[in-house]
Design a protein around this motif. Structure first.
Motif, PDB file in Angstrom:
ATOM      1  N   UNK B 117       0.854  -1.175   0.000  1.00  0.00           N
ATOM      2  CA  UNK B 117       0.000   0.000   0.000  1.00  0.00           C
ATOM      3  C   UNK B 117       0.899   1.237   0.000  1.00  0.00           C
ATOM      4  N   UNK B 118       1.258   1.677  -1.192  1.00  0.00           N
ATOM      5  CA  UNK B 118       2.172   2.819  -1.292  1.00  0.00           C
ATOM      6  C   UNK B 118       1.657   3.789  -2.340  1.00  0.00           C
ATOM      7  N   UNK B 119       1.798   5.086  -2.061  1.00  0.00           N
ATOM      8  CA  UNK B 119       1.437   6.099  -3.053  1.00  0.00           C
ATOM      9  C   UNK B 119       2.721   6.702  -3.599  1.00  0.00           C
ATOM     10  N   UNK B 120       2.763   6.925  -4.901  1.00  0.00           N
ATOM     11  CA  UNK B 120       3.961   7.488  -5.520  1.00  0.00           C
ATOM     12  C   UNK B 120       3.814   8.994  -5.736  1.00  0.00           C
ATOM     13  N   UNK B 121       4.833   9.739  -5.288  1.00  0.00           N
ATOM     14  CA  UNK B 121       4.970  11.149  -5.677  1.00  0.00           C
ATOM     15  C   UNK B 121       6.066  11.182  -6.713  1.00  0.00           C
ATOM     16  N   UNK B 122       5.706  11.346  -7.969  1.00  0.00           N
ATOM     17  CA  UNK B 122       6.723  11.301  -9.012  1.00  0.00           C
ATOM     18  C   UNK B 122       7.126  12.703  -9.421  1.00  0.00           C
ATOM     19  N   UNK B 123       8.397  12.866  -9.695  1.00  0.00           N
ATOM     20  CA  UNK B 123       8.952  14.149 -10.096  1.00  0.00           C
ATOM     21  C   UNK B 123       9.758  13.886 -11.357  1.00  0.00           C
ATOM     22  N   UNK B 124       9.560  14.706 -12.398  1.00  0.00           N
ATOM     23  CA  UNK B 124      10.326  14.516 -13.627  1.00  0.00           C
ATOM     24  C   UNK B 124      11.563  15.396 -13.588  1.00  0.00           C
ATOM     25  N   UNK B 125      12.709  14.790 -13.784  1.00  0.00           N
ATOM     26  CA  UNK B 125      13.969  15.538 -13.732  1.00  0.00           C
ATOM     27  C   UNK B 125      14.986  14.910 -14.667  1.00  0.00           C
ATOM     28  N   UNK B 126      15.872  15.726 -15.204  1.00  0.00           N
ATOM     29  CA  UNK B 126      17.024  15.165 -15.888  1.00  0.00           C
ATOM     30  C   UNK B 126      18.027  14.724 -14.823  1.00  0.00           C
ATOM     31  N   UNK B 127      19.106  14.066 -15.279  1.00  0.00           N
ATOM     32  CA  UNK B 127      19.955  13.368 -14.314  1.00  0.00           C
ATOM     33  C   UNK B 127      20.606  14.237 -13.243  1.00  0.00           C
ATOM     34  N   UNK B 128      21.177  15.376 -13.628  1.00  0.00           N
ATOM     35  CA  UNK B 128      21.890  16.179 -12.633  1.00  0.00           C
ATOM     36  C   UNK B 128      20.947  16.647 -11.534  1.00  0.00           C
ATOM     37  N   UNK B 129      19.777  17.144 -11.947  1.00  0.00           N
ATOM     38  CA  UNK B 129      18.832  17.649 -10.966  1.00  0.00           C
ATOM     39  C   UNK B 129      18.308  16.531 -10.068  1.00  0.00           C
ATOM     40  N   UNK B 130      18.155  15.312 -10.604  1.00  0.00           N
ATOM     41  CA  UNK B 130      17.655  14.215  -9.767  1.00  0.00           C
ATOM     42  C   UNK B 130      18.611  13.952  -8.621  1.00  0.00           C
ATOM     43  N   UNK B 131      19.906  13.902  -8.930  1.00  0.00           N
ATOM     44  CA  UNK B 131      20.874  13.602  -7.877  1.00  0.00           C
ATOM     45  C   UNK B 131      20.920  14.733  -6.865  1.00  0.00           C
ATOM     46  N   UNK B 132      20.739  15.971  -7.328  1.00  0.00           N
ATOM     47  CA  UNK B 132      20.694  17.090  -6.412  1.00  0.00           C
ATOM     48  C   UNK B 132      19.492  16.949  -5.469  1.00  0.00           C
ATOM     49  N   UNK B 145      21.050   8.597 -15.282  1.00  0.00           N
ATOM     50  CA  UNK B 145      22.037   7.950 -16.152  1.00  0.00           C
ATOM     51  C   UNK B 145      23.422   7.873 -15.527  1.00  0.00           C
ATOM     52  N   UNK B 146      23.580   8.363 -14.304  1.00  0.00           N
ATOM     53  CA  UNK B 146      24.888   8.349 -13.650  1.00  0.00           C
ATOM     54  C   UNK B 146      25.056   7.097 -12.800  1.00  0.00           C
ATOM     55  N   UNK B 147      26.149   6.357 -12.985  1.00  0.00           N
ATOM     56  CA  UNK B 147      26.331   5.163 -12.160  1.00  0.00           C
ATOM     57  C   UNK B 147      26.797   5.475 -10.735  1.00  0.00           C
ATOM     58  N   UNK B 148      27.481   6.628 -10.530  1.00  0.00           N
ATOM     59  CA  UNK B 148      28.095   6.903  -9.230  1.00  0.00           C
ATOM     60  C   UNK B 148      27.067   7.342  -8.211  1.00  0.00           C
ATOM     61  N   UNK B 149      26.999   6.649  -7.106  1.00  0.00           N
ATOM     62  CA  UNK B 149      26.003   6.992  -6.084  1.00  0.00           C
ATOM     63  C   UNK B 149      26.487   8.154  -5.228  1.00  0.00           C
ATOM     64  N   UNK B 150      25.575   8.866  -4.620  1.00  0.00           N
ATOM     65  CA  UNK B 150      25.923   9.957  -3.710  1.00  0.00           C
ATOM     66  C   UNK B 150      25.986   9.405  -2.289  1.00  0.00           C
ATOM     67  N   UNK B 151      26.497  10.242  -1.399  1.00  0.00           N
ATOM     68  CA  UNK B 151      26.679   9.794  -0.015  1.00  0.00           C
ATOM     69  C   UNK B 151      25.341   9.408   0.626  1.00  0.00           C
ATOM     70  N   UNK B 152      25.331   8.302   1.328  1.00  0.00           N
ATOM     71  CA  UNK B 152      24.107   7.872   2.008  1.00  0.00           C
ATOM     72  C   UNK B 152      23.172   7.094   1.113  1.00  0.00           C
ATOM     73  N   UNK B 153      23.578   6.917  -0.148  1.00  0.00           N
ATOM     74  CA  UNK B 153      22.693   6.229  -1.088  1.00  0.00           C
ATOM     75  C   UNK B 153      23.441   5.103  -1.799  1.00  0.00           C
ATOM     76  N   UNK B 154      22.695   4.237  -2.457  1.00  0.00           N
ATOM     77  CA  UNK B 154      23.274   3.183  -3.284  1.00  0.00           C
ATOM     78  C   UNK B 154      22.740   3.330  -4.704  1.00  0.00           C
ATOM     79  N   UNK B 155      23.479   2.799  -5.667  1.00  0.00           N
ATOM     80  CA  UNK B 155      23.014   2.841  -7.059  1.00  0.00           C
ATOM     81  C   UNK B 155      23.077   1.451  -7.659  1.00  0.00           C
ATOM     82  N   UNK B 156      22.045   1.078  -8.416  1.00  0.00           N
ATOM     83  CA  UNK B 156      22.047  -0.221  -9.105  1.00  0.00           C
ATOM     84  C   UNK B 156      21.705  -0.026 -10.572  1.00  0.00           C
ATOM     85  N   UNK B 157      22.436  -0.669 -11.476  1.00  0.00           N
ATOM     86  CA  UNK B 157      22.106  -0.540 -12.906  1.00  0.00           C
ATOM     87  C   UNK B 157      20.820  -1.299 -13.213  1.00  0.00           C
TER      88      UNK B 157
END
Lengths: 304, 304
Positions: B117-132, B145-157
């Motif tokens: 039971x989850x509701x999605x709040x979706x936001x459209x962003x290009x890659x740089x803004x998403x990571x910000x 499109x960036x493979x490198x994860x930011x601090x406190x997060x993980x990234x999976x292809x």
């Protein structure tokens, strides 16, 4: 006269949201573009650009870009008579609502594009922001739900977009087996485009529900439609977009008092030149194919 | 402990972009919400909201909202064990690219939504803004499109989205009868999503053209596709979106060195709670149905 080389540099940096890409678009080096903008600011004694967090024009910069766009539209008219003067590339910047762009817009403007050599810069905006962009001179025309024109512009009614409350048959069976009422609406997730989208609120309000209801947020017309199509929620979908799925039975219409219709008005600069006049004539002539006649429309309930 | 009533008021005002609507969402009066936010600012000695031109959180406000979102995700895990504690409404805020939302996203998450039971709040962003937005704590996960994860997060292809250069047969005959080359590309209008969309630039660059080319701007996936479909220009369209039109012959593929593939990585908070973990597992398991294997992918040319 103004130095249009400097203004062109400003326009390119703003359009491309960056000095490097702006320079590239003009075929100049980055330092040449940067110098032109510095020179412009030195002459004016005021900044024309905000550099951070994102490049954007200052109010003065915006006024200048507005002027440049008007000059370009007038130049285009001149080129009709003196084609040897230059190239015919012409851009029209237009703000419109996401649902028009996702449904009838391209088909409607395609014949116009066949005749007129014009490139479209499209901007997606809800109604209030579109009119603000018109006032700031960022766009030459916009499509929005307000009939009242702003100073220097005219507004023409194009017609109404009809929306239907839709869900998959499985979703309807799961949540609305006992009808669409206060209880079921407090359980069933809706899909809402964004904080400015009041269509779903209006739909539940017309059914007597004024309390908050669970909803996803999805700021994309196609994404919105696909969420409903995948059974994640119900929502109000433009009739134009929903017809194939309604015919195939992939979506069903929920109970409602009546369809909701959103009126669309075309706002355009009075001094926008021939090409904008021609597009205006074209749109007012052809949009009845996709949009509903607004006679008898009630602005409060959105019901026709 | 923090006073979460105050933080909830802040969250509602930011989510709804207004005091009146924020109050409505909480079932409170506007003045009650306004007082809570004033009290919060008085306790902190700093503003949490920017009021004009549009309501937005200050950096401090954003940090608080980040924290609230994390607390909510943890609460949700707790409710799995103690369901009587409260209602199960759970929101996941996710930033993703417009083309994923317009193609595979909803179908991919639908089975997950059936179970959770989850509701999605979706936001459209290009890659740089998403990571910000991830860094600022505005979203709990993003697709970019960036493979490198930011601090406190993980990234999976997850895989790659394949794009094909497409146009109508009439458009191709009009502009590309003598092939896709420097001359034809300087005449034929392209469709470009926005200043951050470099796909069309990459396509013409792969064909040896680095000078500017005429293009429309259309910041909507569906609008982009419909402009091409209506013959207003050519452009790179996700294979997933184009298949029916390619099969029916409504669109044809232009000459190209090779298709362009855009890699997609799923970034998510490490401390995002069970539901975010479960969504991550679900996505990494199911997305191969829509996305291409990234083995042998060349990040510079975008060619697989």
């Amino acid at each position: 006269m103004l130095d249009y080389k400097l203004l062109e540099a400003l326009g390119a940096v703003v359009d491309q949201v960056g000095f490097e890409r702006g320079a590239q678009a003009l075929g100049l080096t980055q330092s040449a573009v940067s110098q032109r903008i510095k020179l412009l600011e030195a002459r004016l004694g005021q900044p024309v650009l905000v550099r951070a967090p994102r490049i954007a024009p200052t109010p003065l910069g915006r006024r200048l870009l507005n002027h440049v766009q008007q000059v370009r539209l007038l130049e285009h008219d001149l080129l009709d008579h003196v084609p040897s003067l230059g190239d015919r590339e012409q851009r029209l910047r237009i703000a419109l609502n996401a649902d028009s762009l996702a449904t009838w817009w391209s088909e409607a403007v395609a014949p116009f594009h066949q005749q007129q050599s014009v490139l479209f810069d499209l901007v997606i905006e809800d109604q209030e922001s579109s009119l603000k962009r018109m006032r700031d001179g960022e766009v030459a025309a916009c499509l929005c739900t307000t009939p009242r024109s702003i100073q220097g512009a005219r507004a023409r009614p194009l017609g109404g977009m009809r929306y239907r409350p839709l869900a998959t048959p499985e979703f309807a069976a799961r949540y609305f087996a006992n009808g669409v009422d206060r209880i079921s609406l407090s359980e069933a997730p809706a899909v809402v485009f964004g904080p400015d989208d009041r269509l779903q609120h209006r739909y539940v309000a017309n059914l007597g529900v004024t309390s908050p209801f669970p909803h996803h947020l999805c700021p994309s017309s196609e994404g919105f439609y696909l969420m409903i199509h995948a059974g994640l929620g119900y929502g109000l979908v433009p009739d134009l977009q929903a017809r194939p799925a309604l015919e195939s039975g992939a979506l069903v219409e929920l109970e409602s008092e009546s369809d909701i219709v959103v009126p669309l008005y075309w706002h355009y600069w009075r001094q926008g030149g021939n090409i904008l006049e021609a597009l205006t004539d074209h749109l007012t002539r052809c949009t009845e194919k996709w949009l509903t006649d607004l006679k008898g429309f009630d602005n409060t309930t959105g019901i026709l």
